[in-house]
Design a protein around this motif. Structure first.
Motif: not given
Length: 110
Positions: A55-63, A97-108
């Motif tokens: 579900a990754l998209e361009i503009g997502d903030c990742i850890l 696979t190096a991505i641990a967390q994803v935060e969508k831009p609209g999420d608080e």
């Protein structure tokens, strides 16, 4: 004397068969324990992780696994290009696979 020997052998055979069944039950219980407390949660976590990565998209903030926060700027089949910090020149390709967390831009965040 031969009759007594036969009765003793029959009694020992009965005890041995009972012990064999107990051993089989213990082995089955150990495998059930391993499945429910080790394998099943691991499979659930893998499904959750693959759903997150698909579900990754361009503009997502990742850890990342190494603890860096970044923004995805490009996605290919198994790699992403991530921009780190305010410096727009710091763009690093990395595996999904190096991505641990994803935060969508609209999420608080909490």
């Amino acid at each position: 004397m031969g009759i007594m020997l036969t009765e003793a052998t029959a009694a020992e055979a009965g005890v041995g068969a009972g012990m064999g069944m107990v051993t089989i039950v213990y082995i089955v219980l150990i495998f059930v324990f391993i499945y429910f407390f080790m394998l099943r949660p691991q499979k659930k976590e893998q499904k959750k992780m693959s759903a997150m990565l698909s579900a990754l998209e361009i503009g997502d903030c990742i850890l990342t696994n190494s603890g860096f926060y970044g923004i995805i700027i490009d996605i290919t089949d198994d790699t992403v290009i991530v921009e780190f910090g305010n410096n727009k020149n710091c763009r690093i390709p990395m595996q999904k696979t190096a991505i641990a967390q994803v935060e969508k831009p609209g999420d608080e965040t909490k």
